[in-house]
Design an enzyme around this catalytic site. Sequence first.
Site, PDB file in Angstrom:
ATOM      1  N   TYR A  90      14.718  26.302  -9.324  1.00 32.79           N
ATOM      2  CA  TYR A  90      15.916  25.948 -10.091  1.00 32.79           C
ATOM      3  C   TYR A  90      16.887  27.141 -10.154  1.00 32.79           C
ATOM      4  O   TYR A  90      16.647  28.189  -9.568  1.00 32.79           O
ATOM      5  CB  TYR A  90      15.521  25.453 -11.487  1.00 32.79           C
ATOM      6  N   ARG A 138       9.585  31.025 -17.655  1.00 31.91           N
ATOM      7  CA  ARG A 138       8.802  30.385 -16.585  1.00 31.91           C
ATOM      8  C   ARG A 138       9.109  31.107 -15.289  1.00 31.91           C
ATOM      9  O   ARG A 138      10.229  31.047 -14.772  1.00 31.91           O
ATOM     10  CB  ARG A 138       9.187  28.907 -16.528  1.00 31.91           C
ATOM     11  N   ARG A 235       0.927  16.462 -17.834  1.00 29.91           N
ATOM     12  CA  ARG A 235       0.547  15.066 -17.574  1.00 29.91           C
ATOM     13  C   ARG A 235      -0.722  14.652 -18.330  1.00 29.91           C
ATOM     14  O   ARG A 235      -0.811  13.498 -18.768  1.00 29.91           O
ATOM     15  CB  ARG A 235       0.395  14.845 -16.058  1.00 29.91           C
ATOM     16  N   CYS A 277       1.967   6.275 -17.855  1.00 33.52           N
ATOM     17  CA  CYS A 277       0.781   6.837 -17.225  1.00 33.52           C
ATOM     18  C   CYS A 277      -0.070   5.721 -16.651  1.00 33.52           C
ATOM     19  O   CYS A 277      -0.277   4.702 -17.303  1.00 33.52           O
ATOM     20  CB  CYS A 277      -0.027   7.638 -18.245  1.00 33.52           C
ATOM     21  N   ASP A 327     -20.356  -8.127 -13.819  1.00 34.17           N
ATOM     22  CA  ASP A 327     -19.977  -7.801 -12.437  1.00 34.17           C
ATOM     23  C   ASP A 327     -21.199  -8.009 -11.560  1.00 34.17           C
ATOM     24  O   ASP A 327     -22.312  -7.670 -11.963  1.00 34.17           O
ATOM     25  CB  ASP A 327     -19.475  -6.361 -12.304  1.00 34.17           C
ATOM     26  N   LYS A 482       5.564  -3.930  10.981  1.00 32.39           N
ATOM     27  CA  LYS A 482       6.962  -3.640  10.599  1.00 32.39           C
ATOM     28  C   LYS A 482       7.532  -2.533  11.497  1.00 32.39           C
ATOM     29  O   LYS A 482       6.874  -1.511  11.703  1.00 32.39           O
ATOM     30  CB  LYS A 482       7.030  -3.165   9.143  1.00 32.39           C
ATOM     31  N   GLY A 570      -5.937  -8.135  -9.431  1.00 32.16           N
ATOM     32  CA  GLY A 570      -5.797  -8.664  -8.082  1.00 32.16           C
ATOM     33  C   GLY A 570      -6.094 -10.154  -8.012  1.00 32.16           C
ATOM     34  O   GLY A 570      -5.554 -10.861  -7.155  1.00 32.16           O
TER      35      GLY A 570
HETATM   36  P1  NAP Z   1      -0.609  -2.855   1.459  1.00 29.00           P
HETATM   37  O1  NAP Z   1      -0.157  -1.531   1.005  1.00 29.00           O
HETATM   38  O2  NAP Z   1       0.139  -4.054   1.092  1.00 29.00           O
HETATM   39  O3  NAP Z   1      -0.696  -2.766   3.052  1.00 29.00           O
HETATM   40  C1  NAP Z   1      -1.148  -3.794   3.837  1.00 29.00           C
HETATM   41  C2  NAP Z   1      -0.939  -3.444   5.313  1.00 29.00           C
HETATM   42  O4  NAP Z   1      -1.392  -4.511   6.093  1.00 29.00           O
HETATM   43  C3  NAP Z   1       0.489  -3.193   5.661  1.00 29.00           C
HETATM   44  O5  NAP Z   1       0.549  -2.058   6.492  1.00 29.00           O
HETATM   45  C4  NAP Z   1       0.908  -4.456   6.422  1.00 29.00           C
HETATM   46  O6  NAP Z   1       1.820  -4.018   7.402  1.00 29.00           O
HETATM   47  C5  NAP Z   1      -0.400  -4.956   7.000  1.00 29.00           C
HETATM   48  N1  NAP Z   1      -0.511  -6.410   7.050  1.00 29.00           N
HETATM   49  C6  NAP Z   1      -0.178  -7.315   6.114  1.00 29.00           C
HETATM   50  N2  NAP Z   1      -0.449  -8.566   6.523  1.00 29.00           N
HETATM   51  C7  NAP Z   1      -0.982  -8.437   7.748  1.00 29.00           C
HETATM   52  C8  NAP Z   1      -1.461  -9.386   8.711  1.00 29.00           C
HETATM   53  N3  NAP Z   1      -1.461 -10.688   8.456  1.00 29.00           N
HETATM   54  N4  NAP Z   1      -1.898  -8.907   9.877  1.00 29.00           N
HETATM   55  C9  NAP Z   1      -1.913  -7.589  10.139  1.00 29.00           C
HETATM   56  N5  NAP Z   1      -1.470  -6.662   9.274  1.00 29.00           N
HETATM   57  C10 NAP Z   1      -1.010  -7.085   8.098  1.00 29.00           C
HETATM   58  O7  NAP Z   1      -2.095  -3.115   1.029  1.00 29.00           O
HETATM   59  P2  NAP Z   1      -3.367  -2.187   1.057  1.00 29.00           P
HETATM   60  O8  NAP Z   1      -3.241  -1.060   2.009  1.00 29.00           O
HETATM   61  O9  NAP Z   1      -4.487  -3.134   1.231  1.00 29.00           O
HETATM   62  O10 NAP Z   1      -3.405  -1.592  -0.388  1.00 29.00           O
HETATM   63  C11 NAP Z   1      -3.579  -2.443  -1.518  1.00 29.00           C
HETATM   64  C12 NAP Z   1      -2.859  -1.897  -2.711  1.00 29.00           C
HETATM   65  O11 NAP Z   1      -3.469  -0.721  -3.145  1.00 29.00           O
HETATM   66  C13 NAP Z   1      -1.413  -1.563  -2.387  1.00 29.00           C
HETATM   67  O12 NAP Z   1      -0.593  -1.965  -3.441  1.00 29.00           O
HETATM   68  C14 NAP Z   1      -1.435  -0.096  -2.267  1.00 29.00           C
HETATM   69  O13 NAP Z   1      -0.188   0.477  -2.613  1.00 29.00           O
HETATM   70  C15 NAP Z   1      -2.520   0.285  -3.247  1.00 29.00           C
HETATM   71  N6  NAP Z   1      -3.063   1.552  -2.837  1.00 29.00           N
HETATM   72  C16 NAP Z   1      -2.431   2.633  -3.275  1.00 29.00           C
HETATM   73  C17 NAP Z   1      -2.859   3.862  -2.891  1.00 29.00           C
HETATM   74  C18 NAP Z   1      -2.167   5.084  -3.394  1.00 29.00           C
HETATM   75  O14 NAP Z   1      -2.425   6.153  -2.892  1.00 29.00           O
HETATM   76  N7  NAP Z   1      -1.309   4.992  -4.367  1.00 29.00           N
HETATM   77  C19 NAP Z   1      -3.936   3.992  -2.041  1.00 29.00           C
HETATM   78  C20 NAP Z   1      -4.585   2.852  -1.611  1.00 29.00           C
HETATM   79  C21 NAP Z   1      -4.119   1.630  -2.013  1.00 29.00           C
HETATM   80  P3  NAP Z   1       2.602  -4.958   8.392  1.00 29.00           P
HETATM   81  O15 NAP Z   1       2.851  -6.239   7.654  1.00 29.00           O
HETATM   82  O16 NAP Z   1       3.835  -4.193   8.756  1.00 29.00           O
HETATM   83  O17 NAP Z   1       1.704  -5.093   9.554  1.00 29.00           O
HETATM   84 FE1  SF4 Z   2      -1.601  11.735 -14.582  1.00 25.83          FE
HETATM   85 FE2  SF4 Z   2      -0.967   9.402 -15.583  1.00 25.83          FE
HETATM   86 FE3  SF4 Z   2       0.868  10.787 -14.243  1.00 25.83          FE
HETATM   87 FE4  SF4 Z   2      -1.171   9.674 -12.915  1.00 25.83          FE
HETATM   88  S1  SF4 Z   2       0.436   8.602 -14.043  1.00 25.83           S
HETATM   89  S2  SF4 Z   2      -0.412  11.796 -12.727  1.00 25.83           S
HETATM   90  S3  SF4 Z   2      -2.817   9.854 -14.412  1.00 25.83           S
HETATM   91  S4  SF4 Z   2      -0.082  11.352 -16.167  1.00 25.83           S
END
Ligand code: NAP
Ligand code: SF4
Length: 593
Positions: A90, A138, A235, A277, A327, A482, A570
């Site tokens: 900054y 800081r 955080r 959060c 579960d 895509k 989900g």
């Molecule tokens: P996603 O982020 O929606 O990705 C699904 C992928 O599959 C996309 O790349 C999509 O790309 C492809 N896809 C979709 N339909 C398809 C089809 N019929 N045939 C082939 N490819 C297809 O879902 P995800 O990776 O399963 O993750 C699930 C959720 O968890 C998401 O909301 C994600 O953001 C979250 N997540 C977050 C983190 C994180 O670090 N914050 C980590 C893991 C998961 P195309 O359609 O372009 O092919």
């Molecule tokens: Fe931490 Fe919550 Fe921010 Fe994730 S969203 S970094 S758990 S404060």
Amino acid sequence: PEDIAHHRLVTERVHAAGGRIAMQILHAGRYAYSPDCVSASAVKSPISPFPPKELDEAGIEAQIADIATAAARAREAGYDGVEVMGSEGYFLNQFLVRHVNRREDRWGGSYENRMRLPVEVVKRVREAVGADFIVIYRISLIDLVPEGSTWDEVVRLAKAIEAAGASMLNPGIGWREARVPTIATSVPRAAFTWLTARLRPEVSIPVITSNRINSPGVAEEILARGDADMVSLARPFLADPDFVAKAAAGRADEIAPCIGCNQACLDHTFAGKISSCLVNPRAGHETELTLAPAATPKRIAVVGAGPAGLSAAITAAGRGHAVTLFDRAAEIGGQLCMARRVPGKEEFHGLTDWFATMLARTGVTLRLNTEATVETLAGFDEVIIATGVTPRSPGIPGEERAASYIDILTGRVTAGPRVAIIGAGGIGFDVAEFLTVTDSPTLHPEDWMREWGVGDPARTPGGLAAPQPEPPARQVTLLQRKPEKPGRKLGKTTGWIHRAALQAKGVRMLGGVNYEAITAEGLEVSFGPERKEPTLIAADTVVLCAGQLSERSLAEQLIAAGITPQVIGGADVAGELDAKRAIDQGTRLGAAL
Ligand code: NAP
Ligand code: SF4
């Protein structure tokens, strides 16, 4: 002056609760999102569209006077101190380094001249607030940008700032434009306290330390080692506002852990949304999302111990309902159990441990290894279905040869040396990381620093060294249909880290593909709407990460039997599901029953 009354609301509440509070004064300089931003010289930052205007002598004086006035007003508003922001690239930090400060007057050139502004600011702030007021400065200990400060310069500045009247030093790590992660979940815990330890003997005022300190245990280790006089957390107080009270009462296991994801705090800030959060949806929504004791305790069944079901269960039970959580798996966590196996996502262990503790403390009856049926659920007053998702089958010829991401992350299938990943969403990126990294550098701070090029500022200016990533464990290609850059939809403040980590492992990323077939040789693709350039991606293993579908079969059976369940997570909507939405929905339902 018209803001003072608003600030008083805060300071009076904090004092009434026995707390102390300092106000940070942050001048963003060339990081200000405005065409009128100012800096030492007219050098644009790589993360801002606006070139700053170079301040003249009168302009510099005006900034100093304004910062001193802000400090005096903070005192009037009831604060116990101020923190002058001199790090993270900054305004004040911009004057310290030659690549932003090209001046040749008394504010530029020699280091003595370049540090004149921060030192003068602290002097004038001290004069404005008087002797009996806390002034924290800081200070950037490691800039992590080219031509950053050297360690000798940092020490010189620290001594001058102490002499100018600062009461404490709080370290900053990395400029905002640095291409090294400094606070994300994949940064090892307390990764930068070695710098505070080195600064501490150089000054006689207290030195604070910060960055990825998310539990009392981590904080205690730092203090016991003598690395710092105090610890600074931010955080973690969003994740659990009772962090300090629980730590003091010996109930650290009940502290909801900050997992460093940035998904609901910083990513919200940059999207203009209320900071909240992921693990504590009440943060920033405390007055609207309240947890009053239940007027009429009910018998509630929750099916599915993933983030949505766990949140609903502990929230409802915490309010006095009798909750049974089912579960079919042998452990709680659902998709969190998968996430925690990904290198750099080890914090998810802490989150599932916390859920386990809170299930016990709130008295939830846990039925693991149990398939809930319409019959089991018939006697409950409320049924919550949180049965999650199943992987989507994309219908590619030869798909039966492929592994699912669950096969890979649970170790049911061991991938060969060449892998093609279908789908480049969050899970595709996670699987690519899992398959290319052998030993998570997040658990080995020295490896992590080598991997990202964090050097010693005593040897290399700004502490920037050449990254030396370990060779990838496998050759991976990550694909999506895509026609855009894979990973565009990842988190605003963390997506670049995932992309950079995979680039460092030589992961090939392809967009705009059509999946033609999965064969013994690998994955056959073509490109574009005309299905041009038929290409074989040679692979021993093809992994499906093609998104999810809701798992609603139990919900449908219940409805057919005349029982109306509440469906969350989900199982409710699979698209773009993440733990943030699941926990938010579970908590809100648990609060409403
Ligand atoms: P996603 O982020 O929606 O990705 C699904 C992928 O599959 C996309 O790349 C999509 O790309 C492809 N896809 C979709 N339909 C398809 C089809 N019929 N045939 C082939 N490819 C297809 O879902 P995800 O990776 O399963 O993750 C699930 C959720 O968890 C998401 O909301 C994600 O953001 C979250 N997540 C977050 C983190 C994180 O670090 N914050 C980590 C893991 C998961 P195309 O359609 O372009 O092919
Ligand atoms: Fe931490 Fe919550 Fe921010 Fe994730 S969203 S970094 S758990 S404060």
